[in-house]
Design a protein around this motif. Structure first.
Motif, PDB file in Angstrom:
ATOM      1  N   PHE A 180       0.820  -1.215   0.000  1.00  0.00           N
ATOM      2  CA  PHE A 180       0.000   0.000   0.000  1.00  0.00           C
ATOM      3  C   PHE A 180       0.854   1.266   0.000  1.00  0.00           C
ATOM      4  CE2 PHE A 180      -3.507  -2.385   2.562  1.00  0.00           C
ATOM      5  CZ  PHE A 180      -3.769  -3.178   1.460  1.00  0.00           C
ATOM      6  N   PHE A 181       2.076   1.185   0.489  1.00  0.00           N
ATOM      7  CA  PHE A 181       2.954   2.364   0.500  1.00  0.00           C
ATOM      8  C   PHE A 181       3.243   2.832  -0.923  1.00  0.00           C
ATOM      9  CE2 PHE A 181       3.640   0.968   4.790  1.00  0.00           C
ATOM     10  CZ  PHE A 181       3.956   2.116   5.489  1.00  0.00           C
ATOM     11  N   LYS A 182       3.449   1.881  -1.844  1.00  0.00           N
ATOM     12  CA  LYS A 182       3.722   2.237  -3.241  1.00  0.00           C
ATOM     13  C   LYS A 182       2.447   2.448  -4.045  1.00  0.00           C
ATOM     14  CE  LYS A 182       8.236   0.368  -4.289  1.00  0.00           C
ATOM     15  NZ  LYS A 182       9.002  -0.567  -5.096  1.00  0.00           N
ATOM     16  N   ASN A 183       1.387   1.753  -3.651  1.00  0.00           N
ATOM     17  CA  ASN A 183       0.161   1.789  -4.441  1.00  0.00           C
ATOM     18  C   ASN A 183      -1.051   1.943  -3.525  1.00  0.00           C
ATOM     19  OD1 ASN A 183      -1.881   1.467  -6.274  1.00  0.00           O
ATOM     20  ND2 ASN A 183      -1.297  -0.586  -6.938  1.00  0.00           N
ATOM     21  N   PRO A 184      -1.337   3.156  -3.078  1.00  0.00           N
ATOM     22  CA  PRO A 184      -2.473   3.372  -2.186  1.00  0.00           C
ATOM     23  C   PRO A 184      -3.813   2.947  -2.792  1.00  0.00           C
ATOM     24  CG  PRO A 184      -1.078   5.320  -2.278  1.00  0.00           C
ATOM     25  CD  PRO A 184      -0.580   4.373  -3.319  1.00  0.00           C
ATOM     26  N   GLN A 185      -3.920   2.955  -4.096  1.00  0.00           N
ATOM     27  CA  GLN A 185      -5.159   2.529  -4.745  1.00  0.00           C
ATOM     28  C   GLN A 185      -5.450   1.063  -4.454  1.00  0.00           C
ATOM     29  OE1 GLN A 185      -7.559   4.333  -6.281  1.00  0.00           O
ATOM     30  NE2 GLN A 185      -8.719   2.422  -6.359  1.00  0.00           N
ATOM     31  N   ARG A 186      -4.409   0.262  -4.287  1.00  0.00           N
ATOM     32  CA  ARG A 186      -4.602  -1.152  -3.978  1.00  0.00           C
ATOM     33  C   ARG A 186      -5.334  -1.312  -2.642  1.00  0.00           C
ATOM     34  NH1 ARG A 186      -0.242  -6.079  -3.694  1.00  0.00           N
ATOM     35  NH2 ARG A 186      -1.808  -7.683  -4.000  1.00  0.00           N
ATOM     36  N   ALA A 187      -4.999  -0.480  -1.674  1.00  0.00           N
ATOM     37  CA  ALA A 187      -5.685  -0.519  -0.378  1.00  0.00           C
ATOM     38  C   ALA A 187      -7.175  -0.225  -0.570  1.00  0.00           C
ATOM     39  CB  ALA A 187      -5.062   0.483   0.593  1.00  0.00           C
ATOM     40  N   GLN A 188      -7.464   0.765  -1.363  1.00  0.00           N
ATOM     41  CA  GLN A 188      -8.864   1.129  -1.624  1.00  0.00           C
ATOM     42  C   GLN A 188      -9.602  -0.008  -2.318  1.00  0.00           C
ATOM     43  OE1 GLN A 188     -10.388   3.574  -0.438  1.00  0.00           O
ATOM     44  NE2 GLN A 188     -12.216   3.840  -1.639  1.00  0.00           N
ATOM     45  N   ASP A 189      -8.946  -0.641  -3.273  1.00  0.00           N
ATOM     46  CA  ASP A 189      -9.568  -1.752  -3.999  1.00  0.00           C
ATOM     47  C   ASP A 189      -9.879  -2.916  -3.064  1.00  0.00           C
ATOM     48  OD1 ASP A 189      -9.316  -0.228  -6.305  1.00  0.00           O
ATOM     49  OD2 ASP A 189      -7.528  -1.299  -7.018  1.00  0.00           O
ATOM     50  N   ILE A 190      -8.950  -3.226  -2.175  1.00  0.00           N
ATOM     51  CA  ILE A 190      -9.157  -4.328  -1.240  1.00  0.00           C
ATOM     52  C   ILE A 190     -10.232  -3.970  -0.219  1.00  0.00           C
ATOM     53  CG2 ILE A 190      -8.036  -5.590   0.648  1.00  0.00           C
ATOM     54  CD1 ILE A 190      -5.582  -5.746  -1.238  1.00  0.00           C
ATOM     55  N   ARG A 191     -10.225  -2.736   0.241  1.00  0.00           N
ATOM     56  CA  ARG A 191     -11.236  -2.308   1.214  1.00  0.00           C
ATOM     57  C   ARG A 191     -12.639  -2.428   0.632  1.00  0.00           C
ATOM     58  NH1 ARG A 191     -14.321   1.848   2.665  1.00  0.00           N
ATOM     59  NH2 ARG A 191     -13.650   3.233   1.003  1.00  0.00           N
ATOM     60  N   GLN A 192     -12.793  -2.149  -0.649  1.00  0.00           N
ATOM     61  CA  GLN A 192     -14.108  -2.183  -1.290  1.00  0.00           C
ATOM     62  C   GLN A 192     -14.461  -3.546  -1.880  1.00  0.00           C
ATOM     63  OE1 GLN A 192     -13.648   1.139  -4.022  1.00  0.00           O
ATOM     64  NE2 GLN A 192     -14.776   2.454  -2.600  1.00  0.00           N
ATOM     65  N   SER A 193     -13.531  -4.480  -1.833  1.00  0.00           N
ATOM     66  CA  SER A 193     -13.748  -5.802  -2.406  1.00  0.00           C
ATOM     67  C   SER A 193     -14.828  -6.571  -1.639  1.00  0.00           C
ATOM     68  CB  SER A 193     -12.436  -6.591  -2.367  1.00  0.00           C
ATOM     69  OG  SER A 193     -12.664  -7.944  -2.709  1.00  0.00           O
ATOM     70  N   ASP A 194     -15.531  -7.424  -2.356  1.00  0.00           N
ATOM     71  CA  ASP A 194     -16.547  -8.281  -1.748  1.00  0.00           C
ATOM     72  C   ASP A 194     -15.998  -9.653  -1.355  1.00  0.00           C
ATOM     73  OD1 ASP A 194     -18.561  -6.389  -1.948  1.00  0.00           O
ATOM     74  OD2 ASP A 194     -19.142  -7.046  -3.962  1.00  0.00           O
ATOM     75  N   ARG A 195     -14.733  -9.907  -1.645  1.00  0.00           N
ATOM     76  CA  ARG A 195     -14.139 -11.202  -1.303  1.00  0.00           C
ATOM     77  C   ARG A 195     -14.021 -11.334   0.213  1.00  0.00           C
ATOM     78  NH1 ARG A 195      -8.776 -12.171  -4.560  1.00  0.00           N
ATOM     79  NH2 ARG A 195      -8.837 -13.986  -3.188  1.00  0.00           N
ATOM     80  N   SER A 196     -14.395 -12.489   0.729  1.00  0.00           N
ATOM     81  CA  SER A 196     -14.354 -12.699   2.186  1.00  0.00           C
ATOM     82  C   SER A 196     -12.923 -12.620   2.717  1.00  0.00           C
ATOM     83  CB  SER A 196     -15.001 -14.027   2.560  1.00  0.00           C
ATOM     84  OG  SER A 196     -14.306 -15.109   1.986  1.00  0.00           O
ATOM     85  N   SER A 197     -11.953 -13.068   1.938  1.00  0.00           N
ATOM     86  CA  SER A 197     -10.559 -12.989   2.388  1.00  0.00           C
ATOM     87  C   SER A 197     -10.113 -11.534   2.512  1.00  0.00           C
ATOM     88  CB  SER A 197      -9.628 -13.750   1.443  1.00  0.00           C
ATOM     89  OG  SER A 197      -9.670 -13.196   0.136  1.00  0.00           O
TER      90      SER A 197
END
Length: 102
Positions: free
Chosen positions: A65-82
């Protein structure tokens, strides 16, 4: 959500332990970041919080997430249970880091 006191006790004990020369993935990413407050003391403290709240795999993901903050946002909004499970642990990590390193 209130920060669990068991983490407070463990962090207190960990802070008084000898410092190891190994830097974990969160600490490494923190030190490489362009954040003005990133230094060994702060980044090491954040790594200690990560060691208490995140698995090794979680730490690798969080470090990205330090290099790619968008990845954090994508995971936070994901519907995957993991991702939902990870995000809950990540929030606990954030609370621990803020409480003891802020």
């Amino acid at each position: 959500m209130k920060f669990p006191t068991r983490f407070a006790l463990v962090l207190t004990v960990a802070a008084s332990a000898p410092v190891a020369s190994f830097a974990g993935p969160i600490e490494q990413a923190c030190l490489r970041s362009d954040r003005p407050s990133a230094n060994r003391a702060v980044c090491g403290c954040v790594q200690d919080a990560a060691n208490l709240t995140l698995t090794k795999g979680d730490q690798q993901l969080a470090a990205s997430f330090f290099k790619n903050p968008q990845r954090a946002q994508d995971i936070r909004q994901s519907d995957r249970s993991s991702h939902e499970s990870f995000w809950q642990r990540y929030k606990e990590f954030g609370e621990a880091a803020e409480s003891f390193c802020g």
